[in-house]
Write an enzyme that holds these catalytic residues in place. Sequence first.
Site, PDB file in Angstrom:
ATOM      1  N   SER A 186     -34.499 -54.528  24.305  1.00  0.00           N
ATOM      2  CA  SER A 186     -35.533 -54.820  25.573  1.00  0.00           C
ATOM      3  C   SER A 186     -35.263 -54.099  26.661  1.00  0.00           C
ATOM      4  CB  SER A 186     -35.119 -56.274  25.770  1.00  0.00           C
ATOM      5  OG  SER A 186     -35.332 -57.450  24.650  1.00  0.00           O
ATOM      6  N   LYS A 220     -47.565 -53.247  31.951  1.00  0.00           N
ATOM      7  CA  LYS A 220     -46.849 -53.833  30.959  1.00  0.00           C
ATOM      8  C   LYS A 220     -47.856 -54.849  30.118  1.00  0.00           C
ATOM      9  CE  LYS A 220     -43.804 -56.299  28.687  1.00  0.00           C
ATOM     10  NZ  LYS A 220     -44.456 -56.789  27.291  1.00  0.00           N
ATOM     11  N   ARG A 276     -40.673 -56.633  16.173  1.00  0.00           N
ATOM     12  CA  ARG A 276     -39.358 -56.287  16.886  1.00  0.00           C
ATOM     13  C   ARG A 276     -38.297 -57.248  16.224  1.00  0.00           C
ATOM     14  NH1 ARG A 276     -36.116 -58.305  20.766  1.00  0.00           N
ATOM     15  NH2 ARG A 276     -34.873 -56.548  21.790  1.00  0.00           N
ATOM     16  N   GLU A 314     -47.364 -52.196  21.295  1.00  0.00           N
ATOM     17  CA  GLU A 314     -47.516 -53.726  21.719  1.00  0.00           C
ATOM     18  C   GLU A 314     -49.136 -54.161  21.213  1.00  0.00           C
ATOM     19  OE1 GLU A 314     -45.706 -56.796  24.308  1.00  0.00           O
ATOM     20  OE2 GLU A 314     -45.095 -54.720  23.475  1.00  0.00           O
TER      21      GLU A 314
END
Length: 183
Positions: free
Chosen positions: A33, A57, A78, A113
């Site tokens: 992270s 982000k 993840r 992502e």
Amino acid sequence: SEKFILANSPTQKVQGYILEGLQKIEHSKPMLSAAKTKDVDEIKKFVGNKDFYCSYKLDGLTLVTIYEGGEFKKAITRGTGLVGEDVTDNLMTIRSLPKILSNAPAFLEVRGEVYMSFETFENLCAQMEENEEVPFKNPRNAAAGSLRQKDSKITAGRKLDIFIFIFFAKRGKKVIPLPIFLL
């Protein structure tokens, strides 16, 4: 014409089956992270004289996609950072993910992502409310919940996107970061 049909195309894959559960897979490199700080001196100490780049982000679900010989093979969430869940079938439904890469190394691990746009999120919540379902609280939860569905038809209907931010390739037995300009 049959010469244009690719074996790994989502149109050539039987969809609609329900997974019993998501298989656990160990990551080739830990997915750590990002650390958080509000201290400018701490940032300066970390950065030093290094070159770096910044990007916005995206608040979604971080995952790994694996390409072998330029062909998309596997997608792993993840998870704990050391072990994630196999979401390959569901990632196949994301149109913005390339399924074939030309000139790719023999092994390529791509991290990115998976997210849901605000427009898609608003439409999904309106549809859920129409169906008297409890809508998602935010696009991140909607993206994560959509990608972890046991039924890939549901995932396909959620119109997810992916933003790629880092590449890794094998050099001998090691998996190392690969600058984008080398691809």
